[in-house]
Design an enzyme around this catalytic site. Structure first.
Site, PDB file in Angstrom:
ATOM      1  N   ASP A 316      -4.115  -2.170   0.816  1.00 14.07           N
ATOM      2  CA  ASP A 316      -2.885  -2.404   1.331  1.00 14.07           C
ATOM      3  C   ASP A 316      -3.141  -1.681   2.718  1.00 14.07           C
ATOM      4  O   ASP A 316      -3.643  -0.832   3.113  1.00 14.07           O
ATOM      5  CB  ASP A 316      -2.145  -1.390   0.542  1.00 14.07           C
ATOM      6  N   GLU A 351      -4.831  -6.926   2.929  1.00 16.29           N
ATOM      7  CA  GLU A 351      -3.555  -7.269   3.520  1.00 16.29           C
ATOM      8  C   GLU A 351      -3.974  -7.084   4.935  1.00 16.29           C
ATOM      9  O   GLU A 351      -3.668  -5.808   5.328  1.00 16.29           O
ATOM     10  CB  GLU A 351      -2.567  -6.214   2.716  1.00 16.29           C
TER      11      GLU A 351
END
Length: 595
Positions: A316, A351
């Site tokens: 993330d 990401e």
């Protein structure tokens, strides 16, 4: 031999080791119910040690640290605060928010989870990852995925164990899933504003302990994850964990003292004036220029591979891992992962954006990493909405070589946990996040969505037919695209979140997958697409070497045709496949099938 960080057993002795360079004193706290025994720890350099004779697997423990309390200078030492071991792998309870976590001198032993001394176990036999590039990644919110599943026993719904249930495995195999990607299952704490709103975090992107499994999602701890991963592997399905190493739930200067903040606050990135850097939007940012942060990260990955059998990881807000302070593709963490024998062959997915300076880094990660491709999502949505260009969409279908010029590393997706579901993207022009308690201010404002003339639910046959055709066109485009593809659980059968495009706080029927209400015809259509792709999987792992875009009359596309053409086909000679796209009137469609 120096014991590893955390709690470990060596030669009939249980060792505890924790890092706290600026503490003046540190105690190991052992718990027997509410009774606490404090054992002073010995210092060696930046680390503190304690030893207990014998095996103490299953014992509950934490730490207390003394030193200066000066938050304005990054010093948060308060012996009244029970601190979670940053290297804990299991906890006895979930984290809860409470004002006591922020108040100097107020004891928190009744609030804070205790770490559990782990059982000694043999490592999982290391095998090549089950995941295949070009395959289908299936993104799952562990709790929301099975809370309403009629075939899963109520006692395990919403847990990691439910993913090994035969009904779940059958559904995954029907879709030819190559790997499931689990949204965070490590222990997290709710954001401070959620409790007063009667809400709770349903996604898990607010961790405190980086490798400790959340007791609510994985009540059986490491053994539960290990057993579930084995069952998925037996079915030919890989396991990818979505991990958060960019910040912790201790939040900003008004947040609690729960773990790292009370032991080694230098793990957080600070500006020259001492204030916390917030490149995450979550109050703090972990400092990957600090070797101790990288060591904790690599140790976490080791744990999930060695002890749980995990095939890979999605990171993330991954640019933060390469900040020191600016993003660099040569950042130490990438080299350390690549050189690690246990991690080098694992699947790594970035990401590739955060909210810090220069935070958008799509295409700039190491050559062996995959990356979420939001340009794919946006260009394909815009094309089928009617305002995107054919030139853009064919570039995305063919693997986005403008972004990944050397090899196909794109993870193509149309919808993810963050944003509209796929069905909502053709049913809502506007976000409807009123249930989040923020006056609909949260969530993305631009979703490249449309509604076929009616906002939200409709029983108009024409509207429903329009939406169904659009969903099938979107799905056909996804499954025909070069690169790895990703589908969020439930999008294969029309899952809706009622227009909420930021359902992180909806641990309820808004965020849960509705299995009884699913569109079985759309599900069957998606399964057929998945089967056709799986049968030709090798074609999708690299940029097309043969094939051409042709107009509906069979003539090759000319340079002047890309913006105006209404119907075109992609004839893939080497794979014996064809994709036909039309965006005109009642013939609007995307069809992909063996030629």
């Amino acid at each position: 031999m120096t014991p590893a960080y955390g709690a470990t057993s060596l030669g009939g002795v249980t060792h505890f080791r924790v890092r706290s360079p600026q503490a003046s004193a540190l105690w190991l706290c052992l718990f027997d119910g509410a009774d606490e025994r404090r054992i002073p720890m010995d210092r060696q350099g930046d680390d503190w040690f304690a030893e207990l004779a014998g095996q103490h697997a299953g014992a509950a423990y934490g730490y207390r640290a003394d030193g200066e309390w000066a938050p304005e200078h990054g010093l948060w030492f308060d012996p009244a605060k029970l601190l979670v071991d940053p290297y804990a792998v299991e906890l006895d309870r979930r984290f809860v928010q409470d004002p006591a976590l922020t108040q100097f001198g107020v004891d928190t032993a009744h609030l804070v989870p205790r770490a559990i001394v782990p059982m000694a176990s043999e490592p999982v036999r290391k095998e090549a990852p089950k995941f295949q590039r070009g395959g289908l990644i299936y993104e799952i919110n562990v709790r929301g995925f099975t809370m309403l599943h009629p075939d899963v026993p109520k006692g395990i719904r919403g847990t990691v164990a439910a993913l090994a249930h035969p009904a779940v495995l059958a559904h995954l195999k029907k879709l030819h899933v190559s790997a499931i990607e689990l949204m965070p299952i490590t222990a997290w704490i709710d954001e401070r504003h959620l409790g007063p709103l009667g809400l709770s975090n349903a996604w898990g992107y607010n961790p405190v302990a980086m490798m400790a499994l959340d007791p609510g999602l994985c009540p059986g701890g490491v053994a539960e994850l290990r057993k579930t991963a084995a069952a998925l592997h037996d079915a030919g399905i890989g396991v990818i964990l979505d991990l958060v190493f960019n910040h912790t739930g201790e939040s900003d200067i008004h947040g609690g003292v729960i773990s790292l903040r009370g032991l080694d606050n230098a793990g957080y990135a600070h500006a020259p004036d001492g204030s916390l850097i917030n490149d995450t939007g979550c109050g703090n940012t972990l400092d990957f220029a600090n070797p101790a942060v990288r060591e904790l990260t690599v140790a976490s990955l080791h744990h999930f591979v060695r002890n749980c059998g995990v095939d890979g990881f999605r990171f993330d807000l991954a640019p933060i891992m390469a900040r020191g302070p600016g993003f660099s593709a040569d950042a130490p963490i990438f080299a350390e992962i690549a050189a690690d024998p246990l991690l080098a062959d694992r699947v790594m997915i970035a990401e590739p954006w955060d909210i810090g300076p220069g935070g958008y880094q799509l295409g700039n990660f190491p050559a062996d990493w995959l990356e979420w491709n939001d340009k794919y999502r946006d260009d394909v949505r815009r094309f089928w909405r009617g305002d995107g260009t054919i030139g853009d969409v064919v570039t995305r279908i063919a693997g986005s070589s403008d972004i990944f010029p050397e090899q196909c590393r794109s993870v193509n997706f149309l919808a993810a946990h963050d944003g509209f579901t796929l069905a909502d993207s053709v049913a809502y022009l506007y976000k409807h996040n009123e249930a989040n308690g923020e006056a609909n201010r949260d969530g993305h404002g631009e979703n490249f969505s449309w509604n076929c003339g009616v906002e939200g639910p409709s029983d108009d046959p024409e509207v429903l037919a329009c939406r169904d055709a659009d969903l099938r066109a979107l799905l056909s485009t996804l499954f025909a695209s070069t690169g790895t593809i990703m589908l969020t659980a439930g999008d294969e059968f029309g899952r809706s979140q009622r227009g909420n495009n930021n359902a992180y706080a909806q641990d309820n029927e808004i965020g849960w997958v509705d299995w009884k209400g699913r569109d079985l015809a759309l599900e069957s259509f998606t399964a057929d697409l998945a089967k056709a792709r799986a049968e030709q999987l090798a074609f999708f792992t690299s940029f097309p070497q043969e094939g051409e875009w042709v107009k509906s009359n069979g003539e090759p596309m000319g340079n002047g045709d890309w913006q105006e053409v209404g119907v075109l086909k992609y004839r893939l000679n080497s794979a014996n496949l064809s994709l036909s796209i039309s965006r005109e009137g009642p013939t609007k469609h995307a069809r992909w099938r063996p030629a």
